[in-house]
Design a protein around this motif. Structure first.
Motif, short mmCIF file in Angstrom:
data_model
loop_
_atom_site.label_atom_id
_atom_site.label_comp_id
_atom_site.label_asym_id
_atom_site.label_seq_id
_atom_site.Cartn_x
_atom_site.Cartn_y
_atom_site.Cartn_z
N HIS A 144 9.24 8.75 1.85
CA HIS A 144 7.85 9.48 3.00
C HIS A 144 8.24 10.75 2.07
O HIS A 144 7.29 11.61 2.15
N GLU A 190 2.68 10.79 -1.28
CA GLU A 190 1.53 10.65 -0.74
C GLU A 190 1.42 8.86 -0.64
O GLU A 190 0.43 8.63 -1.40
N LEU A 191 1.39 8.51 0.13
CA LEU A 191 0.78 6.77 0.56
C LEU A 191 -1.15 6.43 0.65
O LEU A 191 -1.14 6.93 1.80
N GLN A 192 -1.31 6.54 -0.27
CA GLN A 192 -2.90 6.35 0.39
C GLN A 192 -3.16 4.93 0.89
O GLN A 192 -4.15 4.07 0.99
N ILE A 193 -1.46 3.89 1.88
CA ILE A 193 -1.62 3.41 2.83
C ILE A 193 -1.03 3.43 4.37
O ILE A 193 -0.48 4.33 4.60
N ASP A 194 -2.15 3.10 5.30
CA ASP A 194 -2.35 4.15 6.58
C ASP A 194 -1.73 3.02 7.28
O ASP A 194 -1.25 3.39 8.57
N GLU A 195 -1.57 1.71 7.31
CA GLU A 195 -1.07 1.04 7.92
C GLU A 195 -0.28 -0.47 7.06
O GLU A 195 -0.67 -0.61 6.22
N GLN A 207 3.29 1.24 5.51
CA GLN A 207 3.51 2.46 6.29
C GLN A 207 4.88 2.32 7.31
O GLN A 207 5.53 3.11 7.48
N GLN A 208 4.90 0.97 7.63
CA GLN A 208 6.39 1.03 8.44
C GLN A 208 7.66 1.07 7.42
O GLN A 208 8.50 1.88 8.48
N ARG A 266 7.78 3.58 5.26
CA ARG A 266 7.97 4.77 5.02
C ARG A 266 8.55 5.49 6.12
O ARG A 266 8.93 5.96 5.87
N HIS A 267 8.03 4.79 7.28
CA HIS A 267 8.33 5.73 9.47
C HIS A 267 10.39 4.90 8.92
O HIS A 267 10.62 6.27 9.53
N GLU A 269 11.81 7.60 6.35
CA GLU A 269 11.85 9.27 7.36
C GLU A 269 13.22 8.74 8.59
O GLU A 269 13.28 9.93 8.10
#
Length: 659
Positions: free
Chosen positions: A312, A315-320, A324-325, A327-328, A331
C-alpha cells in the motif's frame, strides 16, 4: 443489767464487723465498676473511630474524587486508609462479640488484641510513616485559595457536624487511635485484680500493643532515614557543597577509611546472608525489568518497520485481482489493526512497565549504601525487600501475560481478516498442494518470459545512431577540453544532489572535468571537478571516464591544442597560414526506446521497443522532464521520458550525452 451490758458490746462488735465488711466489699465493687466502664470505653470509642474512618473513605475522599482536582493528591493524603478501615471493622466486630462472654470477656479481649497484633502493625506503620507527608500536603493546600475552598466545601457538605476546618482533623485519627490502645488496655488492667484469671492475658495484651507502637516508631524512623538518603541522591552540586560541614566530612571520612580497611582485608567484612540473598533477588528483578523494557521497544520498532514497505506504500498499476485485494488487506492492517494494537500495548504493557521501573529507583539508591554504616536502612530493606520483590515479580508476570494476550489477539485479528480476504480470491478454496503448484508454474512462466525478453532486446538492438550535441553543451565541452584536456573529462552516471558545503548538484549525463581526485581531508571518494563554471566536490562513484576518439565523420570540432612554446614560435605567422588540424568526435552512447509506446494525439509519436531515437529536447514546452521531444525516422513528437534508455555504443565513434 448485766445481760444488757453484755448485749451492748455484741451490738458494737456487730457494727464494727459490718463496717469492716463494707470497707472490704466496696473497693472491689468500685474496681469492678471501673473495669466495666473501661471495657465499655474501649468498645464505644472503637465504634466511633470506625465511623470516623468510614466518613473519611466513603464521604470526604469520595466527594473530592468527584471534583477531579488535578492538583490534589488523594493517595498521598489518605494513604492506606482502606486497609485500616478493613482491619478496624473486623476488630470492632470481635470486640462487640465479647459482650456475650460475660465472665470470659477480659480474656477474649486480650486474645483479640493478640490476634490482630500483626495486622495492626502492618497497616498502621504504613499510615504513620506517610502521616508527615500528608500534613505537608494539607499545609500546601491551605496556601492555595482555590484548593482550600474546594476542601472546605467538601467538609461542610459531608461532615458539617464535626466543625472541621481542614483535613488534618480526620487524618490524625488513626495515629491517635493506635497510640491509645495500650492506654485503654492498661486502664482495664489496673482495675482487674491480680488474682483474676484474665490478668496475665491482659498484661500480655498491654505489652503486645506497646510493642506494636514501638515497632511503628522504629519503622517510621527507618523510613525517615531512608527518605533522607534517597532525596540526597537528587541534590544539585551546589546543594551538596552547602550541606558540607565538619560533622559530615568526618562521617564520610570514617566510611571511606572503613571501606579501604575492608577491601585491604584489615577488618573482616560483616556478612549477612539473608540480606545478600534479598539484594540478589532485587537486582535480578531490576535487570529483568530493564531487559523487558528494551525488548518491548525493539519489538514495536521492528513490527512497525516490517509494515512500512508493504504494497500500500507503492503505486501498483494493477486495478483489480489478487494484488489489489492484498493491497486493501495491507492498508487495513497498517491503518487500523496496528494503531489499535500499539495503543493497547502502550496502555497495558509500556505504561505499567515504566511505573514498575520508577518504583525500583528508590530501593536501588538504598541498596547502594554500605551495610555496616547504614544499619537503619539495612534493617528496613531486610524487612521490606521480600514483600517488595514479591509484588514486583507479580507485576512483571502480569505485564508479560498482558503482552502475550496482546500478541495472541493481534494474530487472531490478522488471521480472521486474512481468511475473509482469501475467500474472495480465485484460489481461496484451492487445496494447498494445488496452490503451491500454481505458484511454482507462474514463477517459472514469468522467468521464461523475462529471459526471452532479455534475449530479444539484445538481438534487436539497432546499429548505433549518432546524436550530435546541442550548441550550448558543445560549447561547454569545448571549454572544458581547452582548459583541462580530453583525458580529464568525466560523465555523471546518475543524478547528484549536493548535501554539504562546496558539493555540486548535477544531472545524469553532464560532462565535467577532473581537477583533483581527493577532497581537502584526503578522502579519495570525493573528487573536485569543474562543471563548466561552478567548481565543487562530487562522489567519485558517480563519475565514469568520457574518452573522445577521432572520427572522419563530420561532428563537433575541437581545435588541436599546442604548447605555449609553439604558440610563441608561430605568433608571427601570416593570416594565410593553413588552419590547424581538427579532431572530430562522435557519441559514445545512444538513446533507444526501452518500451513500446502508442501515440494518443498528433503531438505524440509511437515507439517500438529497441527503436533508436534522437532526443531534440529533454522536456516539453512547459519545461516538464516527464516528456521528451524526439525524432523517430523523420517523425517528431513527444514520448514519455521514462520510456527512453541510454545504452553504450558498441563501437566508439565520438562524444554523446545521455538523456
Amino acid at each position: 443489767m448485766a445481760s444488757a451490758r453484755r448485749a451492748e458490746p455484741d451490738a458494737e462488735d456487730a457494727a464494727e464487723t459490718e463496717e469492716a465488711i463494707y470497707e472490704e466489699v466496696m473497693p472491689c465493687d468500685r474496681m469492678e465498676l471501673s473495669q466495666r466502664l473501661a471495657v465499655e470505653e474501649l468498645i464505644t470509642t472503637e465504634a466511633s473511630y470506625v465511623h470516623n474512618i468510614q466518613l473519611c473513605v466513603s464521604d470526604i475522599r469520595a466527594h473530592l474524587q468527584k471534583k477531579q482536582l488535578p492538583d490534589l493528591d488523594l493517595e498521598g493524603l489518605f494513604s492506606n486508609t482502606d486497609d485500616i478501615l478493613r482491619v478496624s471493622r473486623r476488630f470492632l466486630k470481635g470486640l462487640e462479640a465479647t459482650a456475650t462472654q460475660r465472665h470470659e470477656q477480659l480474656l477474649c479481649i486480650s486474645t483479640l488484641f493478640q490476634e490482630f497484633k500483626e495486622e495492626m502493625e502492618t497497616v498502621y506503620k504504613i499510615y504513620c510513616a506517610s502521616y508527615e507527608h500528608a500534613l505537608l500536603l494539607v499545609e500546601s493546600y491551605r496556601k492555595d485559595p482555590r484548593l482550600q475552598e474546594e476542601i472546605l466545601e467538601t467538609l461542610n457538605a459531608t461532615v458539617p457536624h464535626t466543625g472541621a476546618s481542614d483535613l488534618s482533623f480526620f487524618l490524625v485519627i488513626p495515629v491517635q487511635r493506635v497510640t491509645k490502645y495500650p492506654l485503654l488496655l492498661a486502664k482495664i488492667l489496673e482495675n482487674t485484680p491480680t488474682s483474676a484469671s484474665a490478668y496475665p492475658a491482659l498484661q500480655a495484651a498491654v505489652r503486645a500493643m506497646a510493642q506494636v507502637n514501638a515497632n511503628i516508631n522504629e519503622y517510621k524512623r527507618r523510613r525517615e532515614v531512608a527518605t533522607k538518603y534517597n532525596k540526597a541522591e537528587h541534590l544539585t552540586l551546589r546543594d551538596r557543597f552547602a550541606r558540607l560541614n565538619t560533622h559530615s566530612i568526618a562521617k564520610k571520612t570514617t566510611r571511606l577509611s572503613r571501606l579501604f580497611m575492608h577491601e585491604a582485608g584489615i577488618v573482616a567484612k560483616t556478612e549477612d546472608r539473608e540480606y545478600d540473598d534479598l539484594e540478589e533477588k532485587f537486582q535480578c528483578v531490576v535487570s529483568s525489568v530493564a531487559v523487558l523494557k528494551e525488548n518491548v521497544a525493539s519489538y514495536l520498532d521492528h513490527l512497525e518497520a516490517f509494515l512500512v514497505p508493504t504494497p500500500h506504500k507503492h503505486e501498483l498499476q494493477i486495478d483489480e485481482g489478487p494484488a489489489q485485494q492484498y493491497r486493501h488487506f495491507a492498508e487495513y492492517f497498517y491503518r487500523t489493526v496496528f494503531p489499535e494494537f500499539k495503543q493497547r500495548l502502550d496502555r497495558l504493557v509500556c505504561q505499567p512497565l515504566c511505573s514498575l521501573s520508577d518504583m525500583l529507583v528508590g530501593p536501588q539508591q538504598l541498596v547502594k549504601k554500605p551495610m555496616n554504616t547504614y544499619l537503619a536502612i539495612n534493617a528496613l530493606l531486610v524487612a521490606e525487600l521480600p514483600r517488595f520483590n514479591q509484588v514486583a515479580v507479580q507485576l512483571l508476570g502480569q505485564i508479560l501475560c498482558s503482552l502475550s494476550a496482546l500478541q495472541r489477539d493481534l494474530a487472531a485479528q490478522v488471521l480472521h481478516q486474512a481468511e475473509k480476504e482469501l475467500e474472495q480470491m480465485p484460489h481461496g478454496r484451492m487445496p494447498l498442494p494445488s496452490f503451491w503448484k500454481m505458484v511454482e508454474d507462474t514463477l517459472q512462466q514469468s522467468g521464461a518470459q523475462l529471459r526471452t525478453f532479455c534475449q530479444m532486446f539484445q538481438t534487436v538492438t539497432p546499429s548505433p545512431v549518432t546524436q550530435t550535441l546541442n550548441p550550448a553543451e558543445e560549447q561547454k565541452v569545448l571549454s572544458l577540453v581547452s582548459k583541462h584536456g580530453p583525458d580529464k573529462l568525466y560523465q555523471v552516471t546518475s543524478n547528484i544532489s549536493g548535501s554539504k558545503d562546496l558539493d555540486l548538484t548535477l544531472q545524469r549525463g553532464q560532462i565535467v572535468a577532473l581537477l583533483q581526485s581527493v577532497d581537502t581531508k584526503g578522502n579519495t571518494s570525493r573528487w573536485l571537478v569543474d562543471a563548466g563554471g561552478p567548481r565543487g566536490f562530487v562522489p567519485a562513484g558517480k563519475l565514469q571516464p568520457y574518452c573522445p576518439v577521432q572520427s572522419q565523420q563530420p561532428g563537433m570540432q575541437m581545435p588541436a591544442l599546442e604548447s605555449s612554446t609553439e604558440r610563441r614560435r608561430h605568433s608571427y605567422a601570416s593570416p594565410e597560414a593553413p588552419s590547424p588540424q581538427v579532431a572530430t568526435f562522435t557519441p559514445a552512447f545512444q538513446v533507444v526506446a526501452g518500451f513500446s509506446f502508442a501515440a494518443r494525439s498528433p503531438q505524440e509519436v509511437s515507439l517500438q521497443a529497441g527503436q533508436p531515437v534522437v532526443v531534440l529536447e529533454p522536456h516539453d514546452k512547459k519545461g516538464s522532464k516527464e516528456w521528451s521531444l524526439v525524432d523517430v525516422n523523420g517523425q517528431r513528437g513527444y514520448v514519455p521520458s521514462s520510456y527512453l534508455v541510454t545504452v553504450p555504443v558498441q563501437e566508439s565513434m565520438g562524444w554523446s550525452l545521455p538523456v
